[in-house]
Scaffold this active site. Structure first.
Site, PDB file in Angstrom:
ATOM      1  N   ASP A 154       0.857  -1.183   0.000  1.00  0.00           N
ATOM      2  CA  ASP A 154       0.000   0.000   0.000  1.00  0.00           C
ATOM      3  C   ASP A 154       0.895   1.237   0.000  1.00  0.00           C
ATOM      4  O   ASP A 154       1.947   1.248   0.638  1.00  0.00           O
ATOM      5  CB  ASP A 154      -0.850  -0.084   1.287  1.00  0.00           C
ATOM      6  CG  ASP A 154      -1.762   1.105   1.494  1.00  0.00           C
ATOM      7  OD1 ASP A 154      -2.979   0.931   1.368  1.00  0.00           O
ATOM      8  OD2 ASP A 154      -1.250   2.208   1.796  1.00  0.00           O
ATOM      9  N   ILE A 155       0.475   2.244  -0.743  1.00  0.00           N
ATOM     10  CA  ILE A 155       1.277   3.476  -0.817  1.00  0.00           C
ATOM     11  C   ILE A 155       1.197   4.230   0.519  1.00  0.00           C
ATOM     12  O   ILE A 155       0.122   4.316   1.114  1.00  0.00           O
ATOM     13  CB  ILE A 155       0.773   4.388  -1.961  1.00  0.00           C
ATOM     14  CG1 ILE A 155       0.782   3.610  -3.290  1.00  0.00           C
ATOM     15  CG2 ILE A 155       1.618   5.656  -2.060  1.00  0.00           C
ATOM     16  CD1 ILE A 155       0.187   4.371  -4.456  1.00  0.00           C
ATOM     17  N   ASN A 168      -2.687  12.991  -3.127  1.00  0.00           N
ATOM     18  CA  ASN A 168      -3.916  13.472  -3.786  1.00  0.00           C
ATOM     19  C   ASN A 168      -4.243  14.897  -3.368  1.00  0.00           C
ATOM     20  O   ASN A 168      -4.579  15.741  -4.204  1.00  0.00           O
ATOM     21  CB  ASN A 168      -5.108  12.575  -3.399  1.00  0.00           C
ATOM     22  CG  ASN A 168      -5.246  11.370  -4.316  1.00  0.00           C
ATOM     23  OD1 ASN A 168      -4.902  11.424  -5.489  1.00  0.00           O
ATOM     24  ND2 ASN A 168      -5.753  10.284  -3.775  1.00  0.00           N
ATOM     25  N   GLU A 208      -5.483   1.930  -3.286  1.00  0.00           N
ATOM     26  CA  GLU A 208      -4.029   2.012  -3.478  1.00  0.00           C
ATOM     27  C   GLU A 208      -3.342   0.826  -2.804  1.00  0.00           C
ATOM     28  O   GLU A 208      -2.203   0.925  -2.371  1.00  0.00           O
ATOM     29  CB  GLU A 208      -3.508   3.345  -2.941  1.00  0.00           C
ATOM     30  CG  GLU A 208      -4.353   3.980  -1.877  1.00  0.00           C
ATOM     31  CD  GLU A 208      -3.820   3.794  -0.477  1.00  0.00           C
ATOM     32  OE1 GLU A 208      -4.564   3.256   0.355  1.00  0.00           O
ATOM     33  OE2 GLU A 208      -2.669   4.174  -0.212  1.00  0.00           O
ATOM     34  N   ASP A 225      -3.633   9.437  -9.790  1.00  0.00           N
ATOM     35  CA  ASP A 225      -3.890   8.339 -10.746  1.00  0.00           C
ATOM     36  C   ASP A 225      -2.615   7.967 -11.514  1.00  0.00           C
ATOM     37  O   ASP A 225      -2.337   6.789 -11.737  1.00  0.00           O
ATOM     38  CB  ASP A 225      -4.968   8.759 -11.759  1.00  0.00           C
ATOM     39  CG  ASP A 225      -6.368   8.653 -11.166  1.00  0.00           C
ATOM     40  OD1 ASP A 225      -6.488   8.226 -10.001  1.00  0.00           O
ATOM     41  OD2 ASP A 225      -7.326   9.012 -11.868  1.00  0.00           O
TER      42      ASP A 225
HETATM   43  P1  GH3 Z   1      -1.251   5.169   4.821  1.00  0.00           P
HETATM   44  O1  GH3 Z   1       0.197   5.493   4.756  1.00  0.00           O
HETATM   45  O2  GH3 Z   1      -1.682   4.819   6.199  1.00  0.00           O
HETATM   46  O3  GH3 Z   1      -1.614   4.106   3.848  1.00  0.00           O
HETATM   47  O4  GH3 Z   1      -2.037   6.497   4.459  1.00  0.00           O
HETATM   48  P2  GH3 Z   1      -2.817   6.835   3.127  1.00  0.00           P
HETATM   49  O5  GH3 Z   1      -3.031   8.292   3.072  1.00  0.00           O
HETATM   50  O6  GH3 Z   1      -2.103   6.227   1.964  1.00  0.00           O
HETATM   51  O7  GH3 Z   1      -4.131   5.990   3.346  1.00  0.00           O
HETATM   52  P3  GH3 Z   1      -5.641   6.388   3.358  1.00  0.00           P
HETATM   53  O8  GH3 Z   1      -6.368   5.089   3.414  1.00  0.00           O
HETATM   54  O9  GH3 Z   1      -5.906   7.407   4.440  1.00  0.00           O
HETATM   55  O10 GH3 Z   1      -5.906   7.097   1.949  1.00  0.00           O
HETATM   56  C1  GH3 Z   1      -5.922   6.382   0.769  1.00  0.00           C
HETATM   57  C2  GH3 Z   1      -6.216   7.361  -0.333  1.00  0.00           C
HETATM   58  O11 GH3 Z   1      -6.197   6.723  -1.596  1.00  0.00           O
HETATM   59  C3  GH3 Z   1      -7.566   7.988  -0.213  1.00  0.00           C
HETATM   60  C4  GH3 Z   1      -8.187   7.849  -1.583  1.00  0.00           C
HETATM   61  O12 GH3 Z   1      -8.746   9.037  -2.032  1.00  0.00           O
HETATM   62  C5  GH3 Z   1      -7.038   7.476  -2.455  1.00  0.00           C
HETATM   63  N1  GH3 Z   1      -7.436   6.676  -3.617  1.00  0.00           N
HETATM   64  C6  GH3 Z   1      -8.104   5.507  -3.649  1.00  0.00           C
HETATM   65  N2  GH3 Z   1      -8.302   5.119  -4.932  1.00  0.00           N
HETATM   66  C7  GH3 Z   1      -7.749   6.080  -5.733  1.00  0.00           C
HETATM   67  C8  GH3 Z   1      -7.660   6.255  -7.152  1.00  0.00           C
HETATM   68  O13 GH3 Z   1      -8.117   5.441  -7.956  1.00  0.00           O
HETATM   69  N3  GH3 Z   1      -7.009   7.367  -7.603  1.00  0.00           N
HETATM   70  C9  GH3 Z   1      -6.513   8.282  -6.737  1.00  0.00           C
HETATM   71  N4  GH3 Z   1      -5.884   9.330  -7.245  1.00  0.00           N
HETATM   72  N5  GH3 Z   1      -6.597   8.153  -5.411  1.00  0.00           N
HETATM   73  C10 GH3 Z   1      -7.212   7.080  -4.895  1.00  0.00           C
HETATM   74 MG    MG Z   2      -1.967   4.148   1.822  1.00  0.00          MG
END
Ligand code: GH3
Ligand code: MG
Length: 284
Positions: free
Chosen positions: A164-165, A172, A207, A181
């Site tokens: 996971d990122i 974003n 992600e 994206d």
């Molecule tokens: P952590 O290090 O704990 O993983 O923090 P995080 O910010 O990566 O995790 P969090 O779950 O808080 O946020 C994940 C984000 O990923 C929120 C959501 O908007 C974004 N996301 C999910 N799917 C997509 C997508 O298809 N495109 C984009 N650009 N963003 C996405």
């Molecule tokens: Mg994440």
């Protein structure tokens, strides 16, 4: 252009020759094909005698190929149709009554293969995540069930990496969703190029990605995961510059279900997140 493969099962060798004459220019013709998924067949032409003989194998193959359509064309004489109506609709998709006429045969094949092609496209599209081009969760779950079964049957190792990122929400928020994206696309492409042909990468959620690595034990998978982590850390993500990922790793145990395997690798990822991110954690 790649020729479609047509398997012919005929009791009457003269009809077999005739079909070969009509079709061999346009199609790849197979006689005595093995009816299993390893030999890719696009369509079967069969007579009534052989249909009775191979009925169960054909039923099994059609079932295994689903949702892809495997067309069966029966060639028979009027008096030789012994099947009842229900049976014939289950098994056969079109019928030609002899004598075989070339144009009629070609038309039937064209239409049946066209339907098959559409189901292949649908199957492909419903398996792929449109943003990243890797498998989606549904396809991965199906694939994972098959891989787990194989690993257990042949007593072979199987490992998974879940990653996971880190702080993706911030990316974003800072650069916008479109740039987010692009990061997802680039990440998937880098990792895909890093894997063996037999490994599978899937986008599991927003992600979150899962990699399934057949024939890999925990130690070797940990090495792969560490290389991936490093590769991502050192890649230039254009506008965003740097990103990092956290990774969980685990190996299939003898009595694991798919859910147990996924739960454990999720736990490993959770530990990687909670212990500072940008790291690999293994759990067994
Ligand atoms: P952590 O290090 O704990 O993983 O923090 P995080 O910010 O990566 O995790 P969090 O779950 O808080 O946020 C994940 C984000 O990923 C929120 C959501 O908007 C974004 N996301 C999910 N799917 C997509 C997508 O298809 N495109 C984009 N650009 N963003 C996405
Ligand atoms: Mg994440």
């Amino acid at each position: 252009m790649k020729k479609e493969k047509i398997a012919i099962f005929f009791h009457n060798k003269n009809n077999e020759k005739l079909l070969y004459k009509y079709l061999s220019d346009k199609y790849d013709i197979l006689f005595d094909a093995k009816l299993n998924q390893d030999e890719k067949i696009d369509l079967i032409i069969i007579d009534g005698v052989c249909l009775k003989k191979y009925q169960h194998q054909i039923e099994k193959l059609k079932e295994e190929e689903k949702p892809v359509f495997l067309p069966i064309l029966l060639v028979t004489t009027k008096k030789d149709i012994h099947f009842n109506k229900n049976e014939i609709f289950q098994l056969v998709n079109d019928v030609i009554i002899v004598p075989i006429i070339s144009i009629e045969l070609h038309m039937r094949l064209y239409n049946l293969l066209y339907i098959r092609e559409l189901t292949l496209i649908l199957e492909k599209e419903s398996s792929i995540d449109p943003l990243t081009g890797v498998f989606n969760r549904r396809a991965m779950n199906e694939m994972l069930i098959a891989e787990i079964e194989k690993a257990k049957r042949y007593k072979r190792p199987l490992s998974v990496i879940f990653f996971d990122i880190d702080h993706f929400k911030k990316i974003n928020d800072t650069y916008g969703h479109d740039v987010g994206d692009l990061v997802l696309q680039k990440l998937a492409s880098i990792i895909r190029n890093h894997l063996r042909q037999t490994d599978t990468l899937a986008r599991f959620g927003g992600e979150e990605f899962l990699i399934v690595l057949p024939e890999m034990d925990l130690q070797n998978t940990k090495i792969v995961a560490e290389k991936i982590r490093k590769r991502v850390e050192t890649t230039d993500f254009e506008e965003v510059k740097k990103i990092t990922i956290s990774l969980g790793v685990t190996q299939l145990k003898e009595d694991d279900t798919r859910q147990e395997l996924l739960k454990r690798v999720d736990e490993a990822l959770y530990q990687a997140k909670n212990s500072g991110r940008n790291k690999v954690v293994t759990v067994l």
